[in-house]
Design an enzyme around this catalytic site. Structure first.
Site, PDB file in Angstrom:
ATOM      1  CG  ASN A  65      -2.202  -1.246   1.005  1.00 14.95           C
ATOM      2  OD1 ASN A  65      -2.583  -1.724   0.138  1.00 14.95           O
ATOM      3  ND2 ASN A  65      -1.948  -1.864   2.033  1.00 14.95           N
TER       4      ASN A  65
ATOM      5  CG  ASN B 136       7.429   1.455   5.755  1.00 14.62           C
ATOM      6  OD1 ASN B 136       7.239   1.509   6.145  1.00 14.62           O
ATOM      7  ND2 ASN B 136       5.961   3.305   5.709  1.00 14.62           N
TER       8      ASN B 136
ATOM      9  CB  ALA C  75       0.043  -4.288   7.023  1.00 14.01           C
TER      10      ALA C  75
ATOM     11  CG  HIS D 117       7.009   1.924  10.837  1.00 16.34           C
ATOM     12  ND1 HIS D 117       6.863   0.959   9.569  1.00 16.34           N
ATOM     13  CD2 HIS D 117       7.733   1.393  11.348  1.00 16.34           C
ATOM     14  CE1 HIS D 117       6.939   0.297  10.353  1.00 16.34           C
ATOM     15  NE2 HIS D 117       7.448  -0.118  11.625  1.00 16.34           N
TER      16      HIS D 117
ATOM     17  NE  ARG E  83      -1.768   5.231  11.778  1.00 14.10           N
ATOM     18  CZ  ARG E  83      -1.847   4.937  10.777  1.00 14.10           C
ATOM     19  NH1 ARG E  83      -0.337   4.585  10.183  1.00 14.10           N
ATOM     20  NH2 ARG E  83      -2.721   4.696  10.236  1.00 14.10           N
TER      21      ARG E  83
END
Ligand code: DQA
Length: 144
Positions: A10, A73, A76, A99, A106
């Site tokens: 993503n 990175n 998820a 990140h 979060r």
């Protein structure tokens, strides 16, 4: 130094994806910025991104002998990929986990990284600068 910058699932959607969290700059801008930063430091940065766990694991394996360090990175995958943990632990290359967002501010599940233990350290919450900070660490070493 030769850096391999790996971005996971993503992160190709940067720019359109939750801009209040990840900012408005897109993935292409991230890569251009990192390549320019590396060049300014007599280094090179190759960027790869994949939405597929196996492709990322292959990239970690194939980095051996071609790069000096990995900046990753995992998106998820950070929170559940033991396979990526094993890949990072299994190669003879130092890695730093980055990140863009502050994962501690979060959702609860984002606070846990299963991959960071195979890395020198983790940087989060500094936006795109986090990738540059990781490069600087490798370039300047531990000075404390
Ligand atoms: C992220 C944080 C992860 O929790 C999330 O799944 C991402 C992006 C970050 O860069 O802040 O995809 O790794």
């Amino acid at each position: 130094m030769k850096f391999l910058v790996i971005n996971g699932p993503n992160l190709n959607l940067l720019g359109q994806r939750e801009p209040s969290i990840y900012g408005r700059a897109d993935y292409k801008a991230l890569c251009e910025r990192l390549r320019a930063f590396a060049a300014d430091h007599q280094s090179s940065a190759v960027c790869m991104q994949s939405n597929h766990e196996g492709d990322i694991i292959d990239a970690v394996h194939e980095a051996q002998g071609k790069f000096d360090a990995i900046i990753i990175n995992p998106g998820a995958l950070t929170h559940y990929s033991y396979a990526l943990l094993d890949a990072l632990a299994g190669v003879n290359l130092p890695a730093i986990e980055v990140h863009i967002s502050n994962v501690h501010k979060r959702d609860e599940f984002r606070r846990r990284s299963v991959t960071a233990s195979a890395c020198i350290g983790q940087i989060c919450g500094l936006g795109f600068f986090g990738y540059e900070a990781a490069m600087l660490y490798f370039l300047e070493g531990e000075k404390a």
